[in-house]
Design a protein around this motif. Sequence first.
Motif, mmCIF file in Angstrom:
data_model
loop_
_atom_site.group_PDB
_atom_site.id
_atom_site.type_symbol
_atom_site.label_atom_id
_atom_site.label_comp_id
_atom_site.label_asym_id
_atom_site.label_seq_id
_atom_site.Cartn_x
_atom_site.Cartn_y
_atom_site.Cartn_z
ATOM 1 N N GLN A 122 -10.098 7.836 10.491
ATOM 2 C CA GLN A 122 -10.762 9.108 10.215
ATOM 3 C C GLN A 122 -11.290 9.221 8.781
ATOM 4 O OE1 GLN A 122 -7.765 9.173 12.002
ATOM 5 N NE2 GLN A 122 -8.644 9.756 13.950
ATOM 6 N N GLY A 123 -12.102 8.264 8.359
ATOM 7 C CA GLY A 123 -12.707 8.315 7.040
ATOM 8 C C GLY A 123 -11.822 7.822 5.906
ATOM 9 N N LEU A 124 -10.581 7.493 6.193
ATOM 10 C CA LEU A 124 -9.683 6.941 5.186
ATOM 11 C C LEU A 124 -9.706 5.428 5.316
ATOM 12 C CD1 LEU A 124 -6.633 9.300 5.762
ATOM 13 C CD2 LEU A 124 -8.466 9.566 4.099
ATOM 14 N N SER A 125 -9.669 4.736 4.197
ATOM 15 C CA SER A 125 -9.686 3.285 4.270
ATOM 16 C C SER A 125 -8.859 2.674 3.150
ATOM 17 C CB SER A 125 -11.124 2.760 4.209
ATOM 18 O OG SER A 125 -11.745 3.186 3.008
ATOM 19 N N ALA A 126 -8.382 1.457 3.422
ATOM 20 C CA ALA A 126 -7.586 0.717 2.443
ATOM 21 C C ALA A 126 -7.746 -0.764 2.721
ATOM 22 C CB ALA A 126 -6.116 1.113 2.533
ATOM 23 N N ARG A 127 -7.506 -1.546 1.707
ATOM 24 C CA ARG A 127 -7.494 -3.007 1.828
ATOM 25 C C ARG A 127 -6.037 -3.452 1.932
ATOM 26 N NH1 ARG A 127 -12.548 -4.212 2.893
ATOM 27 N NH2 ARG A 127 -13.999 -3.342 1.408
ATOM 28 N N LEU A 128 -5.798 -4.436 2.802
ATOM 29 C CA LEU A 128 -4.452 -4.970 3.023
ATOM 30 C C LEU A 128 -4.464 -6.473 2.835
ATOM 31 C CD1 LEU A 128 -3.690 -3.247 6.473
ATOM 32 C CD2 LEU A 128 -3.252 -2.325 4.201
ATOM 33 N N THR A 129 -3.343 -7.023 2.447
ATOM 34 C CA THR A 129 -3.146 -8.465 2.498
ATOM 35 C C THR A 129 -1.691 -8.742 2.842
ATOM 36 O OG1 THR A 129 -3.717 -10.583 1.497
ATOM 37 C CG2 THR A 129 -2.596 -8.978 0.058
ATOM 38 N N GLY A 130 -1.491 -9.882 3.492
ATOM 39 C CA GLY A 130 -0.147 -10.260 3.921
ATOM 40 C C GLY A 130 0.317 -9.560 5.176
ATOM 41 N N LEU A 131 -0.587 -8.871 5.874
ATOM 42 C CA LEU A 131 -0.187 -8.104 7.055
ATOM 43 C C LEU A 131 0.344 -9.009 8.167
ATOM 44 C CD1 LEU A 131 0.022 -5.372 8.512
ATOM 45 C CD2 LEU A 131 -2.301 -5.766 9.361
ATOM 46 N N ALA A 132 -0.382 -10.058 8.498
ATOM 47 C CA ALA A 132 0.064 -10.944 9.585
ATOM 48 C C ALA A 132 1.419 -11.560 9.254
ATOM 49 C CB ALA A 132 -0.977 -12.027 9.848
ATOM 50 N N GLU A 133 1.592 -12.003 8.013
ATOM 51 C CA GLU A 133 2.847 -12.609 7.600
ATOM 52 C C GLU A 133 3.993 -11.603 7.620
ATOM 53 O OE1 GLU A 133 -0.589 -14.875 6.023
ATOM 54 O OE2 GLU A 133 -0.070 -12.754 6.043
ATOM 55 N N ALA A 134 3.733 -10.398 7.144
ATOM 56 C CA ALA A 134 4.761 -9.354 7.131
ATOM 57 C C ALA A 134 5.158 -8.941 8.543
ATOM 58 C CB ALA A 134 4.277 -8.141 6.339
ATOM 59 N N MET A 135 4.195 -8.871 9.453
ATOM 60 C CA MET A 135 4.511 -8.484 10.824
ATOM 61 C C MET A 135 5.279 -9.594 11.544
ATOM 62 S SD MET A 135 3.595 -5.351 11.240
ATOM 63 C CE MET A 135 4.113 -5.065 9.563
ATOM 64 N N LEU A 185 9.541 -9.075 4.912
ATOM 65 C CA LEU A 185 8.485 -9.144 3.903
ATOM 66 C C LEU A 185 7.568 -7.937 4.038
ATOM 67 C CD1 LEU A 185 7.370 -12.884 4.213
ATOM 68 C CD2 LEU A 185 8.903 -11.874 2.492
ATOM 69 N N PRO A 186 7.115 -7.359 2.923
ATOM 70 C CA PRO A 186 6.145 -6.270 3.015
ATOM 71 C C PRO A 186 4.728 -6.826 3.056
ATOM 72 C CG PRO A 186 6.695 -6.608 0.730
ATOM 73 C CD PRO A 186 7.541 -7.579 1.531
ATOM 74 N N PHE A 187 3.795 -6.003 3.491
ATOM 75 C CA PHE A 187 2.393 -6.315 3.249
ATOM 76 C C PHE A 187 1.969 -5.485 2.047
ATOM 77 C CE2 PHE A 187 2.338 -2.955 6.449
ATOM 78 C CZ PHE A 187 1.353 -2.077 6.010
#
Length: 192
Positions: free
Chosen positions: A109-122, A127-129
């Motif tokens: 809904q108009g909010l956005s963020a960049r992520l890294t490490g998501l696949a590894e954390a999941m 481990l966090p992303f």
Amino acid sequence: MRIDHVIFATTDLEATAARLEAEYGLRAAGGGRHQGLGTGNRIVPLGGGYLEILAETDAEEAARSPLGRALASRIAQAGEGLMGWAVAVEDVAPVAERLVTEVSTIMRQGLSARLTGLAEAMATSFLPFFIARDPGIADPGAAGDAGGIEWIEVAGDRDRLAAWLGGAELPVRVVTGAPAVRAVGIGGRILQ
């Protein structure tokens, strides 16, 4: 670098939000559907981080995303409960370069963020992303008055976590056991 949020997996956003409010006094405010991930959330602002209540909204879409697959796996294997956590950083690019991880974008809904490490954390829940909100996007946890995230307890490899965090000191308790997010301290309360 700071703990940004903790993810609570559920099959029913509204029922879980009502239960967390009744049992812990934690009130959900806002949330919505993540574009292209097959997941949706409710946000519980804590006044220093937030609790993200996360559920599947589209099974086919969720099956194609690391977050959706991890959520379905968590529910199938262990039922509802704590499943992951995120660390806020100013910029995910240097973290992605250090860890050799992909950078992705999450939108709602108009909010956005960049992520890294998501696949590894999941794949390895202790481990966090890492997350960096795009310019002008407010911190969803700032508005709450629950006392903030005081600490998080995870089970897993202490040395791997320290390396993943790049030596950053965060209020994380590491215990032995199968990899998992075990508990979070919120304003003097413990959520498990």
